[in-house]
Design an enzyme around this catalytic site. Structure first.
Site, PDB file in Angstrom:
ATOM      1  N   ASP A   1      25.141  74.359  88.288  1.00  0.00           N
ATOM      2  CA  ASP A   1      25.840  73.108  88.616  1.00  0.00           C
ATOM      3  C   ASP A   1      27.326  73.340  88.306  1.00  0.00           C
ATOM      4  OD1 ASP A   1      26.990  70.566  88.533  1.00  0.00           O
ATOM      5  OD2 ASP A   1      25.457  69.640  87.302  1.00  0.00           O
TER       6      ASP A   1
ATOM      7  N   GLU B   1      18.693  73.874  84.747  1.00  0.00           N
ATOM      8  CA  GLU B   1      20.025  73.685  85.337  1.00  0.00           C
ATOM      9  C   GLU B   1      21.107  73.973  84.298  1.00  0.00           C
ATOM     10  OE1 GLU B   1      20.374  69.823  87.176  1.00  0.00           O
ATOM     11  OE2 GLU B   1      22.536  70.008  87.468  1.00  0.00           O
TER      12      GLU B   1
ATOM     13  N   LYS C   1      17.370  65.756  80.493  1.00  0.00           N
ATOM     14  CA  LYS C   1      18.516  66.404  79.862  1.00  0.00           C
ATOM     15  C   LYS C   1      18.052  66.999  78.543  1.00  0.00           C
ATOM     16  CE  LYS C   1      21.795  65.129  82.782  1.00  0.00           C
ATOM     17  NZ  LYS C   1      22.721  66.043  83.440  1.00  0.00           N
TER      18      LYS C   1
ATOM     19  N   LYS D   1      27.363  69.410  94.544  1.00  0.00           N
ATOM     20  CA  LYS D   1      27.955  68.083  94.412  1.00  0.00           C
ATOM     21  C   LYS D   1      29.237  68.080  95.237  1.00  0.00           C
ATOM     22  CE  LYS D   1      26.256  67.111  89.750  1.00  0.00           C
ATOM     23  NZ  LYS D   1      26.612  66.821  88.351  1.00  0.00           N
TER      24      LYS D   1
ATOM     25  N   LYS E   1      14.126  64.906  86.303  1.00  0.00           N
ATOM     26  CA  LYS E   1      15.063  65.820  85.622  1.00  0.00           C
ATOM     27  C   LYS E   1      15.352  65.266  84.239  1.00  0.00           C
ATOM     28  CE  LYS E   1      19.979  66.672  86.256  1.00  0.00           C
ATOM     29  NZ  LYS E   1      21.000  66.959  87.283  1.00  0.00           N
TER      30      LYS E   1
ATOM     31  N   GLY F   1      24.173  64.536  91.532  1.00  0.00           N
ATOM     32  CA  GLY F   1      24.758  63.199  91.491  1.00  0.00           C
ATOM     33  C   GLY F   1      25.816  63.091  90.412  1.00  0.00           C
TER      34      GLY F   1
ATOM     35  N   ASP G   1      18.022  69.944  82.508  1.00  0.00           N
ATOM     36  CA  ASP G   1      19.461  70.202  82.700  1.00  0.00           C
ATOM     37  C   ASP G   1      20.117  70.266  81.326  1.00  0.00           C
ATOM     38  OD1 ASP G   1      22.089  70.361  83.478  1.00  0.00           O
ATOM     39  OD2 ASP G   1      22.137  68.474  84.588  1.00  0.00           O
TER      40      ASP G   1
ATOM     41  N   SER H   1      17.240  61.542  87.600  1.00  0.00           N
ATOM     42  CA  SER H   1      17.784  62.236  86.437  1.00  0.00           C
ATOM     43  C   SER H   1      17.776  61.262  85.263  1.00  0.00           C
ATOM     44  CB  SER H   1      19.203  62.717  86.733  1.00  0.00           C
ATOM     45  OG  SER H   1      19.769  63.319  85.593  1.00  0.00           O
TER      46      SER H   1
HETATM   47  O1  OSB Z   1      24.803  67.417  85.218  1.00  0.00           O
HETATM   48  O2  OSB Z   1      23.998  66.622  86.988  1.00  0.00           O
HETATM   49  C1  OSB Z   1      24.641  66.475  85.962  1.00  0.00           C
HETATM   50  C2  OSB Z   1      25.510  62.793  85.515  1.00  0.00           C
HETATM   51  C3  OSB Z   1      26.818  62.899  85.103  1.00  0.00           C
HETATM   52  C4  OSB Z   1      27.393  64.144  84.971  1.00  0.00           C
HETATM   53  C5  OSB Z   1      26.647  65.278  85.215  1.00  0.00           C
HETATM   54  C6  OSB Z   1      25.340  65.186  85.629  1.00  0.00           C
HETATM   55  C7  OSB Z   1      24.758  63.915  85.763  1.00  0.00           C
HETATM   56  C8  OSB Z   1      23.359  63.702  86.115  1.00  0.00           C
HETATM   57  C9  OSB Z   1      22.971  62.381  86.754  1.00  0.00           C
HETATM   58  O3  OSB Z   1      22.478  64.474  85.850  1.00  0.00           O
HETATM   59  C10 OSB Z   1      23.098  62.401  88.219  1.00  0.00           C
HETATM   60  C11 OSB Z   1      22.937  61.032  88.832  1.00  0.00           C
HETATM   61  O4  OSB Z   1      21.924  60.381  88.603  1.00  0.00           O
HETATM   62  O5  OSB Z   1      23.852  60.624  89.583  1.00  0.00           O
HETATM   63 MG    MG Z   2      23.837  69.092  85.986  1.00  0.00          MG
END
Ligand code: OSB
Ligand code: MG
Length: 370
Positions: free
Chosen positions: A240, A215, A165, A264, A163, A292, A190, A137
């Site tokens: 999520d 996402e 953002k 999660k 992934k 994560g 995401d 991510s």
């Molecule tokens: O939306 O999945 C998410 C990190 C912090 C809060 C929300 C998210 C995330 C990530 C990173 O996308 C996930 C990771 O690498 O642990």
């Molecule tokens: Mg997410």
């Protein structure tokens, strides 16, 4: 279960190697708790809290976790006989919400249970895989060029999908550039709830990029509008933030709000609930992957164990420790090679605590004797 004689709450403060930016802000400092449950035979089980310092992802924070764990959850564990970790989920249902706090304590008890039985946490959960697929991510980058370089670097590390953002204003053009540079890479986006149904025309354009999924495009609490959006776009929606429980997953599946669920452990209140959601998705042919929370090693180890369940059929976000930390708190650190993490075969979480690193990051420790 062999009775617990003590629980230690280790409060740690760690700094991410690189700041992580999403549609709601940037994160670099990570404070959290390692819960250590010790039984009368001196087995040690570990869980990790995943709430952040501020409540932008869910309403929980590091401080609310401390309050709920120390003022409520420890007493519930102390006052009840636990014959299986699944009991903890039921016992904690007397406390509303606060799922990340619950998951941290429940996780320590799951690890302890597996160690008492001499089996891996993955086996205790009913997992079947010996290695798991992982993706990466990537947070919002200062420029598109930075993003393309980061993607290039991470693909060289072997990660199975990327992934990205996105947020309003940093979306279509960015995806266009990324797709042009990486025509065949499995890519997903995401939005962390950054859009509304007013953006439906823009969201329809996502279909041009052959994304694995989008996402959480819409509000964290709106599975109705996600169902409406899924009817308008071909890109599969993955939820999520909207899924906190088996019940949420059941409703979202019934409404057609998503085709994929990101599980999660912290967001859903622990491994028992995560497993129930997994089983529901399996029955309904809904794809699943493990999300994560920028975890340190203990949380990472729990994610790996959960991902060995059969319906985790898409790469997760549990990348190698080196991607996040100068020095992780477990030994060995989590390593991903060619996008695969080998599931450890030692009992419980399968990694040892690196006490030197733990000490380095520890702010304080509270002990609860039983
Ligand atoms: O939306 O999945 C998410 C990190 C912090 C809060 C929300 C998210 C995330 C990530 C990173 O996308 C996930 C990771 O690498 O642990
Ligand atoms: Mg997410």
């Amino acid at each position: 279960m062999i009775p617990i004689k003590k629980i230690n709450l280790h409060k740690l403060s760690m700094k991410l190697k690189n700041p992580f930016s999403t549609s709601f802000g940037t994160l670099q400092n990570k404070d959290f708790f390692i819960i250590e449950a010790i039984d009368v035979n001196n087995n040690h089980g570990y869980g990790e809290s995943v709430a952040f310092l501020s409540p932008w992802y869910t309403e929980e924070t590091v401080q609310t976790n401390e309050h709920i764990i120390t003022d409520f959850l420890i007493d519930i564990i102390r006052e009840n006989n636990i014959s299986h970790p699944d009991d903890v989920n039921k016992l904690f249902s007397s406390i509303r919400g606060n799922r990340m706090a619950k998951a941290a304590v429940e996780g320590a008890i799951w690890d302890l249970y597996a160690k008492q039985k001499g089996i891996t946490l993955a086996e205790a959960l009913g997992g079947i895989k010996t290695e798991i697929d992982v993706g990466i991510s990537i947070g919002i980058q200062p420029t598109i060029e930075d993003l393309l370089n980061t993607i290039h670097y991470q693909l060289k590390q072997g990660y199975k999908r990327v992934k990205l953002k996105i947020k309003p204003g940093v979306d279509i053009e960015l995806l266009h550039e990324v797709r042009k540079a990486f025509p065949d890479t499995p890519i997903m986006a995401d939005a962390n709830s950054a859009y509304t149904l007013n953006n439906v025309e823009l969201l329809k354009q996502l279909d041009d990029f052959d994304l694995m999924m989008i996402e959480q495009p819409l509000a964290h609490d709106d599975i109705i509008n996600h169902a409406k959006l899924q009817k308008e776009i071909n890109t599969p929606i993955c939820l999520d933030e909207s899924i906190h429980s088996y019940e949420d997953a059941r409703k979202a599946i019934e409404l057609g709000s998503c085709k994929i669920i990101n599980i999660k452990i912290g967001r859903v209140g622990g491994l028992t609930e995560a497993k129930r959601i997994h089983d529901l998705c399996r029955e309904n042919d809904v794809a699943v992957w493990c999300g994560g929370m920028l975890e340190a090693g203990v949380g990472r180890a729990h994610n790996i164990a959960l991902t060995t369940l059969p319906q985790f059929n898409l790469p997760g976000d549990t990348a190698g420790s080196v991607h996040y930390w100068e020095q992780d708190i477990i030994t060995p650190e989590v390593t991903a090679n060619d996008g695969l993490i080998h599931v450890p075969d030692k009992p419980g979480i399968g990694y040892d605590i690196d006490w030197k690193a733990m000490k380095h990051y520890t702010i304080n420790k509270i002990t609860f004797d039983f």
